[in-house]
Scaffold this motif. Sequence first.
Motif, PDB file in Angstrom:
ATOM      1  N   LEU A 113      27.333  17.140 -26.045  1.00  0.00           N
ATOM      2  CA  LEU A 113      27.601  17.360 -24.625  1.00  0.00           C
ATOM      3  C   LEU A 113      26.773  16.437 -23.741  1.00  0.00           C
ATOM      4  CD1 LEU A 113      27.797  21.260 -24.625  1.00  0.00           C
ATOM      5  CD2 LEU A 113      29.698  19.639 -24.378  1.00  0.00           C
ATOM      6  N   GLU A 114      25.506  16.268 -24.091  1.00  0.00           N
ATOM      7  CA  GLU A 114      24.641  15.390 -23.289  1.00  0.00           C
ATOM      8  C   GLU A 114      25.101  13.938 -23.352  1.00  0.00           C
ATOM      9  OE1 GLU A 114      20.783  16.322 -24.852  1.00  0.00           O
ATOM     10  OE2 GLU A 114      20.655  18.182 -23.705  1.00  0.00           O
ATOM     11  N   SER A 115      25.723  13.539 -24.469  1.00  0.00           N
ATOM     12  CA  SER A 115      26.197  12.163 -24.597  1.00  0.00           C
ATOM     13  C   SER A 115      27.292  11.837 -23.582  1.00  0.00           C
ATOM     14  CB  SER A 115      26.707  11.902 -26.015  1.00  0.00           C
ATOM     15  OG  SER A 115      27.970  12.526 -26.228  1.00  0.00           O
ATOM     16  N   LEU A 116      27.913  12.845 -23.014  1.00  0.00           N
ATOM     17  CA  LEU A 116      28.957  12.623 -22.018  1.00  0.00           C
ATOM     18  C   LEU A 116      28.382  12.246 -20.663  1.00  0.00           C
ATOM     19  CD1 LEU A 116      31.302  15.607 -22.919  1.00  0.00           C
ATOM     20  CD2 LEU A 116      31.619  13.191 -23.507  1.00  0.00           C
ATOM     21  N   GLY A 117      27.097  12.558 -20.439  1.00  0.00           N
ATOM     22  CA  GLY A 117      26.450  12.204 -19.181  1.00  0.00           C
ATOM     23  C   GLY A 117      26.994  12.927 -17.970  1.00  0.00           C
ATOM     24  N   LEU A 118      27.494  14.129 -18.146  1.00  0.00           N
ATOM     25  CA  LEU A 118      28.074  14.893 -17.048  1.00  0.00           C
ATOM     26  C   LEU A 118      27.024  15.765 -16.371  1.00  0.00           C
ATOM     27  CD1 LEU A 118      31.281  16.093 -18.901  1.00  0.00           C
ATOM     28  CD2 LEU A 118      31.096  14.191 -17.292  1.00  0.00           C
ATOM     29  N   GLU A 119      27.214  16.007 -15.104  1.00  0.00           N
ATOM     30  CA  GLU A 119      26.355  16.927 -14.369  1.00  0.00           C
ATOM     31  C   GLU A 119      26.827  18.354 -14.643  1.00  0.00           C
ATOM     32  OE1 GLU A 119      23.631  16.323 -12.452  1.00  0.00           O
ATOM     33  OE2 GLU A 119      23.813  14.279 -13.223  1.00  0.00           O
ATOM     34  N   PRO A 120      25.908  19.308 -14.689  1.00  0.00           N
ATOM     35  CA  PRO A 120      26.320  20.711 -14.863  1.00  0.00           C
ATOM     36  C   PRO A 120      27.192  21.164 -13.694  1.00  0.00           C
ATOM     37  CG  PRO A 120      23.939  20.467 -15.093  1.00  0.00           C
ATOM     38  CD  PRO A 120      24.465  19.152 -14.620  1.00  0.00           C
ATOM     39  N   VAL A 121      28.085  22.067 -13.970  1.00  0.00           N
ATOM     40  CA  VAL A 121      28.977  22.608 -12.963  1.00  0.00           C
ATOM     41  C   VAL A 121      28.691  24.094 -12.819  1.00  0.00           C
ATOM     42  CG1 VAL A 121      31.400  23.064 -12.381  1.00  0.00           C
ATOM     43  CG2 VAL A 121      30.775  20.936 -13.539  1.00  0.00           C
TER      44      VAL A 121
END
Length: 168
Positions: free
Chosen positions: A84-92
Amino acid sequence: MVLASTDPPEVQLAMNRTWHLPFRWISDPGGVRLAKPLDAWNPDRGGIFKPLVVAVAPDGREVFRELSRDFTDRPDDEPVLAALESLGLEPVAIPPWAPDVEPQPSERAFQPASFIPYFRAIKFNTGALSERMVDERDRDQLLTEQGMAESFLAAFDEWRAEHPPDRR
């Protein structure tokens, strides 16, 4: 995060309230919409999901998938979080789940009071059995199960600290 179960929404809501879960649920009675298409249907256990963790990128790619053999076989947190962290997304932030049903506890639901004795038994039994194993693969499997039980017990200690029992 979304959880899926073959239970109806009112049973899922009762589980959320019992365990103070911040997750939304998808109800899939009969396993037709998710469990069977994801190869996670377990007809031998009364038609329930096999434990499955799937992480999906916004473009629809699976970035993590682990289908467990049974309820005692779960992935560690680290590989899932790394994917999940590899996607580089901000938490929602997702608003609390408030379905239009009344909670209805299930007799099969795992209750907090059962958690500690259940996983302590697994921890100690797997430790004792691993001493008897002559096959290294069997011993490793038992020690993996023991480690999972220890991890669950540690997580439950944290959960209990955040959710003390109501002593009214």
